[in-house]
Motif scaffolding. Sequence first.
Motif, mmCIF file in Angstrom:
data_model
loop_
_atom_site.group_PDB
_atom_site.id
_atom_site.type_symbol
_atom_site.label_atom_id
_atom_site.label_comp_id
_atom_site.label_asym_id
_atom_site.label_seq_id
_atom_site.Cartn_x
_atom_site.Cartn_y
_atom_site.Cartn_z
ATOM 1 N N GLU A 190 18.099 0.855 8.037
ATOM 2 C CA GLU A 190 17.553 2.140 8.468
ATOM 3 C C GLU A 190 16.427 1.969 9.496
ATOM 4 O O GLU A 190 16.237 2.844 10.349
ATOM 5 N N THR A 191 15.727 0.844 9.457
ATOM 6 C CA THR A 191 14.744 0.579 10.509
ATOM 7 C C THR A 191 15.445 0.358 11.841
ATOM 8 O O THR A 191 15.003 0.858 12.885
ATOM 9 N N LEU A 192 16.556 -0.361 11.820
ATOM 10 C CA LEU A 192 17.330 -0.566 13.049
ATOM 11 C C LEU A 192 17.978 0.730 13.520
ATOM 12 O O LEU A 192 18.085 0.981 14.730
ATOM 13 N N ALA A 193 18.402 1.575 12.578
ATOM 14 C CA ALA A 193 18.975 2.873 12.959
ATOM 15 C C ALA A 193 17.930 3.730 13.676
ATOM 16 O O ALA A 193 18.251 4.438 14.643
ATOM 17 N N LEU A 194 16.698 3.656 13.218
ATOM 18 C CA LEU A 194 15.629 4.423 13.862
ATOM 19 C C LEU A 194 15.371 3.926 15.280
ATOM 20 O O LEU A 194 15.207 4.730 16.205
ATOM 21 N N ARG A 195 15.366 2.615 15.467
ATOM 22 C CA ARG A 195 15.046 2.087 16.797
ATOM 23 C C ARG A 195 16.186 2.282 17.790
ATOM 24 O O ARG A 195 15.960 2.347 18.996
ATOM 25 N N THR A 196 17.429 2.409 17.310
ATOM 26 C CA THR A 196 18.569 2.534 18.226
ATOM 27 C C THR A 196 19.079 3.965 18.356
ATOM 28 O O THR A 196 20.094 4.196 19.022
ATOM 29 N N ALA A 197 18.391 4.930 17.749
ATOM 30 C CA ALA A 197 18.861 6.321 17.766
ATOM 31 C C ALA A 197 18.749 6.912 19.178
ATOM 32 O O ALA A 197 17.656 7.218 19.648
ATOM 33 N N THR A 198 19.890 7.068 19.835
ATOM 34 C CA THR A 198 19.871 7.549 21.224
ATOM 35 C C THR A 198 19.481 9.019 21.322
ATOM 36 O O THR A 198 19.052 9.470 22.383
#
Length: 276
Positions: A190-198
């Motif tokens: 979920e941390t990676l999802a936050l950083r890659t959320a276009t």
Amino acid sequence: MSAQISFTTESPQGPRTVSVAYERRGVGEPLLLLHGIGHHWQAWEPVLDILAAERDVIAVDLPGFGASAALPAGWAYDLSTVVPVLGAFCEAVGVERPHVAGNSLGGLLSLELGRAKLVRSVTALSPAGFWSESERRYAFGTLRAMRAAALSMPVPLIERLSRSAAGRTALTSTIYARPARRSPEAAVAETLALRTATGFRQTLEAGRTVLFSDDVPAVPVTIAWGTRDRLLLRRQGVRAKRTIPAARLVRLPGCGHVPMNDDPALVARVILDGSR
């Protein structure tokens, strides 16, 4: 079952293709699950199997989040755009007027789907849009800080932090009341999802003028708020009840802004009760 579907939806510029990722499990009446800003469908993982025992559950990655593609170039990430996209998605997967449950941004979208009479019932967990201006600025500032932190941390550091309860608290305590319960793998994802959320920046930009001020007639509505929500303070639930007088307002003791992980059994029961 994880899947991705592309479908055509209308826009002022004519028909466009949108691609959405989703997870589908269970049997029964259809139940659409919508996550919050910067998250992904896996936010619902703690309650998915409980819900799937009684519902045909479809957990969506909203456009521009998780594994879903961004909206077509030039499209705004506002309610008037995303709600019809979700309606077209339901048609594409063969679902007519599902129940819907959403958290935060997903809760706001759920209420809008209810207002548009595209769903059978609405359960909104800490929905956005019932803030004062100062509360909105605080929430948006917090979200921007979370995004900046996620962007600044190298992946090996995120993985190292996730291995300890203290590290998972540092990564996720803004949205969870019990962050140590989150698995290391989930905290990293979920941390990676936050950083890659276009769609993150455009969604926040669209939210600057959002204030939910209309009733949701003819659709059963449940609004639930965690007593330890640090992002959207629980007094906003009282405003939501005033705005939607027929809504059932439920207290989630000990839960944070994303309550599904803090008390899965309670949250699942609230959603199932709201969709009966």
